[in-house]
Design a protein around this motif. Structure first.
Motif, PDB file in Angstrom:
ATOM      1  N   GLY A 163      39.616  36.805 -96.254  1.00  0.00           N
ATOM      2  CA  GLY A 163      40.224  37.408 -97.437  1.00  0.00           C
ATOM      3  C   GLY A 163      41.693  37.092 -97.532  1.00  0.00           C
ATOM      4  N   LYS A 164      42.384  37.986 -98.205  1.00  0.00           N
ATOM      5  CA  LYS A 164      43.797  37.809 -98.509  1.00  0.00           C
ATOM      6  C   LYS A 164      44.638  37.495 -97.266  1.00  0.00           C
ATOM      7  CE  LYS A 164      47.026  39.975-101.515  1.00  0.00           C
ATOM      8  NZ  LYS A 164      47.331  39.904-102.795  1.00  0.00           N
ATOM      9  N   GLY A 165      45.478  36.467 -97.397  1.00  0.00           N
ATOM     10  CA  GLY A 165      46.379  36.121 -96.305  1.00  0.00           C
ATOM     11  C   GLY A 165      45.767  35.212 -95.248  1.00  0.00           C
ATOM     12  N   ASP A 166      44.454  35.017 -95.298  1.00  0.00           N
ATOM     13  CA  ASP A 166      43.809  34.146 -94.308  1.00  0.00           C
ATOM     14  C   ASP A 166      43.910  32.678 -94.728  1.00  0.00           C
ATOM     15  OD1 ASP A 166      43.059  36.377 -92.865  1.00  0.00           O
ATOM     16  OD2 ASP A 166      41.086  36.517 -93.832  1.00  0.00           O
ATOM     17  N   GLU A 167      43.763  31.819 -93.732  1.00  0.00           N
ATOM     18  CA  GLU A 167      43.748  30.382 -94.002  1.00  0.00           C
ATOM     19  C   GLU A 167      42.400  29.800 -93.606  1.00  0.00           C
ATOM     20  OE1 GLU A 167      47.134  28.776 -91.887  1.00  0.00           O
ATOM     21  OE2 GLU A 167      48.543  29.836 -93.184  1.00  0.00           O
ATOM     22  N   VAL A 168      41.953  28.835 -94.407  1.00  0.00           N
ATOM     23  CA  VAL A 168      40.672  28.181 -94.141  1.00  0.00           C
ATOM     24  C   VAL A 168      40.885  26.674 -94.165  1.00  0.00           C
ATOM     25  CG1 VAL A 168      38.285  27.889 -94.905  1.00  0.00           C
ATOM     26  CG2 VAL A 168      39.414  30.109 -95.200  1.00  0.00           C
ATOM     27  N   VAL A 169      40.475  26.031 -93.079  1.00  0.00           N
ATOM     28  CA  VAL A 169      40.666  24.588 -92.954  1.00  0.00           C
ATOM     29  C   VAL A 169      39.500  23.856 -93.608  1.00  0.00           C
ATOM     30  CG1 VAL A 169      40.877  22.672 -91.311  1.00  0.00           C
ATOM     31  CG2 VAL A 169      41.920  24.903 -90.787  1.00  0.00           C
ATOM     32  N   THR A 170      39.812  22.869 -94.437  1.00  0.00           N
ATOM     33  CA  THR A 170      38.741  22.055 -95.030  1.00  0.00           C
ATOM     34  C   THR A 170      39.248  20.660 -95.378  1.00  0.00           C
ATOM     35  OG1 THR A 170      36.869  22.093 -96.563  1.00  0.00           O
ATOM     36  CG2 THR A 170      39.012  22.740 -97.470  1.00  0.00           C
ATOM     37  N   SER A 171      38.351  19.881 -95.942  1.00  0.00           N
ATOM     38  CA  SER A 171      38.653  18.492 -96.281  1.00  0.00           C
ATOM     39  C   SER A 171      39.259  18.399 -97.688  1.00  0.00           C
ATOM     40  CB  SER A 171      37.343  17.701 -96.250  1.00  0.00           C
ATOM     41  OG  SER A 171      37.481  16.474 -96.937  1.00  0.00           O
ATOM     42  N   PRO A 172      40.240  17.509 -97.879  1.00  0.00           N
ATOM     43  CA  PRO A 172      40.747  17.290 -99.233  1.00  0.00           C
ATOM     44  C   PRO A 172      39.853  16.330-100.024  1.00  0.00           C
ATOM     45  CG  PRO A 172      41.992  15.955 -97.682  1.00  0.00           C
ATOM     46  CD  PRO A 172      40.950  16.698 -96.869  1.00  0.00           C
ATOM     47  N   TYR A 173      38.834  15.777 -99.342  1.00  0.00           N
ATOM     48  CA  TYR A 173      37.990  14.791-100.014  1.00  0.00           C
ATOM     49  C   TYR A 173      36.614  15.401-100.264  1.00  0.00           C
ATOM     50  CZ  TYR A 173      36.689  10.182-101.581  1.00  0.00           C
ATOM     51  OH  TYR A 173      36.306   9.117-102.371  1.00  0.00           O
ATOM     52  N   THR A 174      36.579  16.265-101.276  1.00  0.00           N
ATOM     53  CA  THR A 174      35.360  16.998-101.628  1.00  0.00           C
ATOM     54  C   THR A 174      35.478  17.434-103.084  1.00  0.00           C
ATOM     55  OG1 THR A 174      34.025  18.987-101.135  1.00  0.00           O
ATOM     56  CG2 THR A 174      36.381  19.157-100.726  1.00  0.00           C
ATOM     57  N   PHE A 175      34.400  18.016-103.605  1.00  0.00           N
ATOM     58  CA  PHE A 175      34.436  18.600-104.929  1.00  0.00           C
ATOM     59  C   PHE A 175      35.304  19.863-104.877  1.00  0.00           C
ATOM     60  CE2 PHE A 175      32.112  21.257-108.210  1.00  0.00           C
ATOM     61  CZ  PHE A 175      32.678  20.609-109.283  1.00  0.00           C
ATOM     62  N   ILE A 176      35.992  20.155-105.953  1.00  0.00           N
ATOM     63  CA  ILE A 176      36.966  21.258-105.957  1.00  0.00           C
ATOM     64  C   ILE A 176      36.347  22.611-105.586  1.00  0.00           C
ATOM     65  CG2 ILE A 176      36.741  21.741-108.431  1.00  0.00           C
ATOM     66  CD1 ILE A 176      39.844  22.291-108.379  1.00  0.00           C
TER      67      ILE A 176
ATOM     68  N   ALA B 118      29.138  29.803-105.662  1.00  0.00           N
ATOM     69  CA  ALA B 118      28.927  31.215-105.307  1.00  0.00           C
ATOM     70  C   ALA B 118      28.491  31.337-103.851  1.00  0.00           C
ATOM     71  CB  ALA B 118      27.877  31.832-106.230  1.00  0.00           C
ATOM     72  N   ALA B 119      27.682  30.390-103.378  1.00  0.00           N
ATOM     73  CA  ALA B 119      27.239  30.411-101.979  1.00  0.00           C
ATOM     74  C   ALA B 119      28.454  30.367-101.045  1.00  0.00           C
ATOM     75  CB  ALA B 119      26.309  29.231-101.706  1.00  0.00           C
TER      76      ALA B 119
ATOM     77  N   CYS C 105      39.339  31.908-104.293  1.00  0.00           N
ATOM     78  CA  CYS C 105      38.687  33.043-104.971  1.00  0.00           C
ATOM     79  C   CYS C 105      38.611  34.276-104.088  1.00  0.00           C
ATOM     80  CB  CYS C 105      37.290  32.668-105.431  1.00  0.00           C
ATOM     81  SG  CYS C 105      37.296  31.827-107.002  1.00  0.00           S
ATOM     82  N   VAL C 106      38.501  34.113-102.788  1.00  0.00           N
ATOM     83  CA  VAL C 106      38.466  35.289-101.914  1.00  0.00           C
ATOM     84  C   VAL C 106      39.877  35.687-101.477  1.00  0.00           C
ATOM     85  CG1 VAL C 106      36.122  34.756-101.134  1.00  0.00           C
ATOM     86  CG2 VAL C 106      38.073  34.059 -99.708  1.00  0.00           C
ATOM     87  N   GLY C 107      40.888  34.999-102.011  1.00  0.00           N
ATOM     88  CA  GLY C 107      42.277  35.367-101.728  1.00  0.00           C
ATOM     89  C   GLY C 107      42.888  34.617-100.553  1.00  0.00           C
ATOM     90  N   ALA C 108      42.140  33.680 -99.990  1.00  0.00           N
ATOM     91  CA  ALA C 108      42.652  32.925 -98.834  1.00  0.00           C
ATOM     92  C   ALA C 108      43.283  31.607 -99.287  1.00  0.00           C
ATOM     93  CB  ALA C 108      41.529  32.670 -97.840  1.00  0.00           C
TER      94      ALA C 108
END
Ligand code: PLP
Length: 369
Positions: free
Chosen positions: A73-86, A61-62, A94-97
């Motif tokens: 939100g919708k249509g946005d992209e967020v860069v992150t690691s594939p080596y993490t908890f889901i 939730a945080a 969940c926010v549509g990105a």
């Protein structure tokens, strides 16, 4: 039996204090929105050396609320690691990105700053570095890229309460930092709980509104939100435990030094690297080990339980097939998923138990020769 994580030892030590904290909530019956929430928020913000904290229902939730506060939100992209908890990626969808993965550094298992720019598009809005196993990502290197491309950094510090980056407490470095107090984390509640911290007053106000159905007053909904409040009992218990977390983290570091020492000359094992910018809290003590799966079975037979965080990287999970990634897309991550093994780690672990774990590992590889 040496468990991977043992909540009983710590809970028993603090039982009296925890019982008293719960008894106060039982006396006033403000189970939701009680005074312990604000008290915890103040104490946790101070602990993180940052202006504001918002107490929420979980680390997941945080992350969701932080993304919403950052306007993702919708249509946005967020860069992150594939080596993490889901949860890191779930919050993004969940926010549509859309989650966009980049590979990790082979040493610390955290986001490789040099690979971020390759995936940035005009839709990229944020980056979520993950402080895996209790050690911070290279936050300044990531911040430099974020500034150039006007991206918000939302740090996933769910495994790293109390850790430091270049002498600064996590929470005081990134724009928004998310924590989890899931029971097995290095600061754990008696159920689900989490927090977002920030120096941005507008962001924390947004999060406080959105964690409570978007309410700005009783049944006045400025926006839609979530049911994502921390409950009063968790806040009261966390207030008790927060007093001890620095001591626990110091003991975890001491245990890590003992493991480092005992495992150093075992050639098929690589101990967790210590980055010069990071002061890890060793939420997990994670080695790389040749023949990892057989080592894990062998240790289990000797009464030592270990864990694999994580056996399948996110880009290869069935849930994310639709993103179109395939095997070999992130070789550093995929190798890590085959080699990492987390050993028993908690402050209450004894020197003797650490020695037994190390002996088990040594015997496994000697038997192989
Ligand atoms: C635990 C964890 C989360 C999620 O926290 P919950 O409190 O379980 O929702 C997110 N990210 C990482 C890296 C975690 O380890």
């Amino acid at each position: 039996m040496i468990p991977l994580i043992d909540l009983k030892r710590q809970t028993r030590q603090l039982e009296g204090e925890i019982q008293r904290a719960i008894a106060e909530i039982l006396a006033d019956c403000h189970f939701v929105r009680g005074t312990s929430i604000e008290k915890f928020e103040e104490a946790f913000a101070r602990y993180c050396e940052v202006a504001y904290a918002s107490a929420v229902s979980s680390g997941t939730a945080a992350l969701q609320l932080a993304l919403l506060a950052a306007g993702v939100g919708k249509g946005d992209e967020v860069v992150t690691s594939p080596y993490t908890f889901i949860a890191t990626a779930e919050a993004i969808t969940c926010v549509g990105a859309k989650p966009v993965f980049v590979d990790i550094l082979p040493g610390p298992f955290t986001l490789d700053p040099e690979k971020i720019e390759e995936v940035i598009t005009e839709r990229t809005k944020a980056v979520i570095p993950v402080d895996l196993y209790g050690q911070s990502a290279d936050l300044e290197a990531i911040e430099q890229i974020a500034q150039v491309h006007h991206l918000t950094i939302i740090e996933d510090a769910c495994q790293a309460t109390g850790a430091e980056y270049k002498g600064r407490r996590l929470g005081s470095v990134s724009h928004l930092t998310c924590f989890s107090f899931y029971p097995s984390k290095n600061l754990g509640a008696l159920g689900d709980a989490g927090a977002v911290v920030t120096k941005d007053l507008k962001a924390v106000e947004q999060i406080r509104i959105r964690r409570d159905h978007g309410q700005t007053g009783p049944y006045i909904h400025e926006t839609e939100g979530l049911n994502a409040r921390m409950d009063s009992i968790q806040a009261a218990v966390l207030l008790v435990k927060l007093q001890y977390v620095d001591g626990w983290n110091a003991t975890r570091r001491k245990h890590a030094r003992q493991y480092d020492e005992l495992l150093r000359d075992i050639e098929p094992v690589t101990t967790p690297p210590i980055m010069e910018y990071a002061n890890s809290v060793y939420a997990l003590y994670t080695i790389r080990a040749q023949d990892r799966d057989r080592l894990q079975v062998y240790l289990r037979q000797r009464g030592i339980s270990t864990g694999v965080y994580y056996p399948i990287p996110l880009h290869l999970q069935p849930a994310y097939q639709y993103l179109g990634y395939k095997e070999h897309d992130f070789p550093v991550t995929e190798t890590a998923a085959r080699e990492t093994l987390s050993l028993p780690m908690y402050p209450e672990l004894s020197e003797d138990e650490i020695t037994r774990v190390a002996e088990g590992i040594r015997d496994f590889y000697q038997g192989e020769k």
